[in-house]
Scaffold this motif. Structure first.
Motif, PDB file in Angstrom:
ATOM      1  N   VAL A  58       0.856  -1.186   0.000  1.00 46.85           N
ATOM      2  CA  VAL A  58       0.000   0.000   0.000  1.00 46.85           C
ATOM      3  C   VAL A  58       0.889   1.233   0.000  1.00 46.85           C
ATOM      4  CG1 VAL A  58      -1.792   1.288   1.229  1.00 46.85           C
ATOM      5  CG2 VAL A  58      -1.809  -1.227   1.255  1.00 46.85           C
ATOM      6  N   LYS A  59       0.642   2.138  -0.921  1.00 51.46           N
ATOM      7  CA  LYS A  59       1.446   3.354  -1.001  1.00 51.46           C
ATOM      8  C   LYS A  59       1.242   4.225   0.225  1.00 51.46           C
ATOM      9  CE  LYS A  59       2.076   7.616  -3.660  1.00 51.46           C
ATOM     10  NZ  LYS A  59       1.580   8.451  -4.789  1.00 51.46           N
ATOM     11  N   THR A  60       2.342   4.714   0.794  1.00 46.24           N
ATOM     12  CA  THR A  60       2.268   5.686   1.893  1.00 46.24           C
ATOM     13  C   THR A  60       3.180   6.860   1.570  1.00 46.24           C
ATOM     14  OG1 THR A  60       4.023   4.555   3.130  1.00 46.24           O
ATOM     15  CG2 THR A  60       1.744   3.911   3.609  1.00 46.24           C
ATOM     16  N   VAL A 302      -6.024  -9.135   8.150  1.00 40.59           N
ATOM     17  CA  VAL A 302      -5.032  -8.108   7.821  1.00 40.59           C
ATOM     18  C   VAL A 302      -4.701  -8.136   6.330  1.00 40.59           C
ATOM     19  CG1 VAL A 302      -2.624  -7.430   8.140  1.00 40.59           C
ATOM     20  CG2 VAL A 302      -4.033  -7.996  10.134  1.00 40.59           C
ATOM     21  N   ILE A 303      -4.480  -9.308   5.791  1.00 44.42           N
ATOM     22  CA  ILE A 303      -4.140  -9.427   4.369  1.00 44.42           C
ATOM     23  C   ILE A 303      -5.303  -8.975   3.490  1.00 44.42           C
ATOM     24  CG2 ILE A 303      -3.599 -11.081   2.538  1.00 44.42           C
ATOM     25  CD1 ILE A 303      -1.983 -12.653   4.660  1.00 44.42           C
ATOM     26  N   ALA A 304      -6.528  -9.287   3.898  1.00 51.52           N
ATOM     27  CA  ALA A 304      -7.694  -8.847   3.124  1.00 51.52           C
ATOM     28  C   ALA A 304      -7.754  -7.327   3.052  1.00 51.52           C
ATOM     29  CB  ALA A 304      -8.973  -9.403   3.745  1.00 51.52           C
ATOM     30  N   GLN A 305      -7.445  -6.662   4.155  1.00 49.34           N
ATOM     31  CA  GLN A 305      -7.485  -5.196   4.152  1.00 49.34           C
ATOM     32  C   GLN A 305      -6.342  -4.620   3.323  1.00 49.34           C
ATOM     33  OE1 GLN A 305      -9.182  -3.225   7.481  1.00 49.34           O
ATOM     34  NE2 GLN A 305      -7.517  -1.763   7.653  1.00 49.34           N
ATOM     35  N   LEU A 306      -5.157  -5.221   3.406  1.00 46.55           N
ATOM     36  CA  LEU A 306      -4.039  -4.753   2.577  1.00 46.55           C
ATOM     37  C   LEU A 306      -4.346  -4.944   1.096  1.00 46.55           C
ATOM     38  CD1 LEU A 306      -0.993  -6.113   4.633  1.00 46.55           C
ATOM     39  CD2 LEU A 306      -1.673  -3.720   4.364  1.00 46.55           C
ATOM     40  N   LYS A 307      -4.951  -6.063   0.751  1.00 43.45           N
ATOM     41  CA  LYS A 307      -5.323  -6.295  -0.642  1.00 43.45           C
ATOM     42  C   LYS A 307      -6.329  -5.254  -1.137  1.00 43.45           C
ATOM     43  CE  LYS A 307      -4.516 -11.296  -1.082  1.00 43.45           C
ATOM     44  NZ  LYS A 307      -5.159 -12.618  -1.255  1.00 43.45           N
ATOM     45  N   GLY A 309      -6.208  -2.237  -0.420  1.00 44.44           N
ATOM     46  CA  GLY A 309      -5.506  -0.963  -0.538  1.00 44.44           C
ATOM     47  C   GLY A 309      -5.504  -0.123   0.709  1.00 44.44           C
ATOM     48  N   GLU A 310      -5.841  -0.717   1.870  1.00 47.00           N
ATOM     49  CA  GLU A 310      -5.869   0.026   3.130  1.00 47.00           C
ATOM     50  C   GLU A 310      -4.762  -0.458   4.053  1.00 47.00           C
ATOM     51  OE1 GLU A 310      -9.512   1.031   5.293  1.00 47.00           O
ATOM     52  OE2 GLU A 310     -10.594  -0.139   3.805  1.00 47.00           O
ATOM     53  N   PRO A 311      -3.978   0.459   4.634  1.00 52.29           N
ATOM     54  CA  PRO A 311      -3.003   0.050   5.647  1.00 52.29           C
ATOM     55  C   PRO A 311      -3.719  -0.416   6.913  1.00 52.29           C
ATOM     56  CG  PRO A 311      -3.136   2.440   5.537  1.00 52.29           C
ATOM     57  CD  PRO A 311      -3.991   1.912   4.416  1.00 52.29           C
ATOM     58  N   GLY A 368       2.374  -3.484   3.881  1.00 47.37           N
ATOM     59  CA  GLY A 368       2.738  -4.441   2.855  1.00 47.37           C
ATOM     60  C   GLY A 368       2.943  -5.824   3.430  1.00 47.37           C
ATOM     61  N   VAL A 369       2.845  -6.821   2.573  1.00 45.93           N
ATOM     62  CA  VAL A 369       3.093  -8.204   2.963  1.00 45.93           C
ATOM     63  C   VAL A 369       3.606  -8.949   1.742  1.00 45.93           C
ATOM     64  CG1 VAL A 369       0.703  -8.918   2.472  1.00 45.93           C
ATOM     65  CG2 VAL A 369       2.105 -10.278   4.053  1.00 45.93           C
ATOM     66  N   ASN A 370       4.502  -9.909   1.961  1.00 44.67           N
ATOM     67  CA  ASN A 370       4.962 -10.751   0.867  1.00 44.67           C
ATOM     68  C   ASN A 370       4.397 -12.150   1.070  1.00 44.67           C
ATOM     69  OD1 ASN A 370       6.812 -10.881  -1.531  1.00 44.67           O
ATOM     70  ND2 ASN A 370       7.540 -12.655  -0.360  1.00 44.67           N
TER      71      ASN A 370
END
Length: 442
Positions: A58-60, A302-307, A309-311, A368-370
């Motif tokens: 996610v861009k910050t 957490v991953i669902a929210q990152l996907k 586009g939300e931190p 972010g997550v890998n």
């Protein structure tokens, strides 16, 4: 203590002989005599594996600095919200006022403290609950406490209520405020015992402490003009805003939709239950609620929210297995036990919580997550609030092993919850004791 065994001279002689016979221990003595333990214990080859690339990111917009204050939970919250303002206003960078939130948080905590003292007026001195209340107030907090402040007072840009020397370095002021609060507690308890008017006297105390906060942090504004120049060089001004109307117009998050999920794998807290903590809060009309879930469910949310586009705001124990200069958190990168002569330091997360070895003490945001070939996370990108000189220009990388062991809380939108999780969240919360580890403040 019954049957306590003292240290004897024979024991010491044996311990010395064991040390003298261990050449590696003497080498380690030389190493740690000139270097911090964290540097000696850092395995550089393991640390090199903490890559700075992520399959979901996610861009910050840059790094903030809480400086010498314990406002990480507020800065993490603002780091989520400022992205919305920057996007709406086409800004390269933007910051919200940590001084504004810190002011109102402390003022509300002062009131919360005095009300808690009155609630404990019948308890004797040295009662454990009263002792806990008399710990006083500090900079720390949790997500729900931020929500209570925003709903009541709104928020302003950093330029409207900039930092002061006292907002950036709060230790001295907090010590003085707590002395004053404990003095007020003596008076209120005596007044309550005598059947006096504690409400009127408490209001006088609040007025005195409000003035002190204004002196140190500045007087909060009633209205302001929001002025900015966007990335295209175009000047904008929005006049006559209040802190609440600014929040509603430029941020507008439905804060009630964001909920705290925790991972507390202890016997006294079954998963799938919601908890609150007695005497935890700042705004007396607010509340703190946690839904306890297995770690795999926490990660899925957490991953669902990152996907999307939300931190994600999260709370962790940042004191464990970290390297500030290198910007990593990973238990596999540090060989503390070997450095200390083969010491076994392993504990389960449940043991660390039950035996007070670990608890949440710092809030940041996951941006972010890998995911590996099986879709499982192996490392996480973190935006911190320690300034650009820390970590990797302010960002950190945490391994999934560290996430499992030392992440205790994450805040996600309830739309990502399953039906069963929503039902559990909305149930009447179980109240935990004030000193429960889940009541710790970031």
């Amino acid at each position: 203590m019954k049957n306590a065994r003292p240290i004897t001279s024979e024991m010491i002689a044996a311990f010395k002989a064991s040390y003298d016979a261990d050449k590696s221990a003497r080498v380690l003595t030389a190493a740690v005599s000139h270097n911090p333990l964290s540097k000696v214990a850092l395995d550089p080859m393991a640390a090199a594996k903490m890559d700075n690339s992520f399959s979901i990111e996610v861009k910050t917009r840059g790094i903030t600095a809480q400086k010498k204050s314990g406002r990480c939970w507020l800065f993490a919250s603002m780091n989520v919200m400022r992205e919305i303002v920057a996007e709406k206003c086409n800004l390269e960078k933007f910051e919200l006022s940590g001084n504004w939130l810190g002011f109102w948080d402390k003022f509300e905590k002062i009131n919360f403290f005095l009300e808690s003292v009155l609630d404990c007026a019948d308890l004797p001195v040295a009662d454990r609950t009263l002792d806990w209340v008399l710990n006083g107030i500090n900079d720390g907090g949790q997500w729900d406490m931020m929500v209570s402040i925003i709903k009541k007072y709104g928020i302003v840009p950093a330029s409207v209520m900039p930092e002061t020397e006292q907002s950036c370095g709060t230790m001295e002021l907090m010590r003085l405020l707590n002395t004053k609060l404990r003095k007020d507690a003596v008076e209120l308890r005596a007044l309550a015992a005598a059947g006096g008017d504690t409400a009127a006297r408490k209001d006088e105390m609040l007025a005195e402490l409000f003035k002190a906060l204004c002196i140190c942090f500045g007087r909060p504004v009633d209205q302001f003009d929001f002025e900015y120049t966007d990335k295209n060089g175009v000047y904008h001004v929005d006049r006559g805003l209040t802190p609440v109307s600014f929040y509603e117009k430029y941020i507008g998050l439905a804060l009630e939709d964001y909920v705290s999920v925790i991972h507390a794998p202890t016997q006294d807290k079954p998963f799938g239950k919601t908890y609150t903590v007695k005497y935890l809060g700042n705004v007396v009309e607010g509340s703190v609620r946690h839904l306890n879930l297995p770690m795999e469910e926490v990660k899925e949310l957490v991953i669902a929210q990152l996907k999307a586009g939300e931190p994600v705001w999260f709370g962790s124990d940042c004191s464990k297995f970290g390297n500030r200069d290198g910007g990593i958190w990973d238990p596999n990168c540090f060989i503390y036990g070997d450095v200390l002569g083969g010491m076994d330091l392993d504990m389960t997360k449940e043991e660390r919580l039950d035996y007070r070895d670990s608890a949440m003490n710092h809030a940041m945001i996951l941006c972010g997550v890998n995911l590996d070939a099986d879709g499982k996370p192996n490392r996480w990108k973190i935006e911190n609030s320690w300034g650009e000189d820390a970590g990797r220009k302010g960002y950190f990388v945490a391994s999934d092993a560290w996430f499992d062991a030392f992440v205790y809380q994450a805040v996600v939108n309830r739309r990502f919850l399953t039906d069963a999780q929503r039902q559990a969240l909305d149930a009447e919360p179980i109240e935990l004791a004030p000193w429960d580890p889940m009541g710790s403040l970031a």
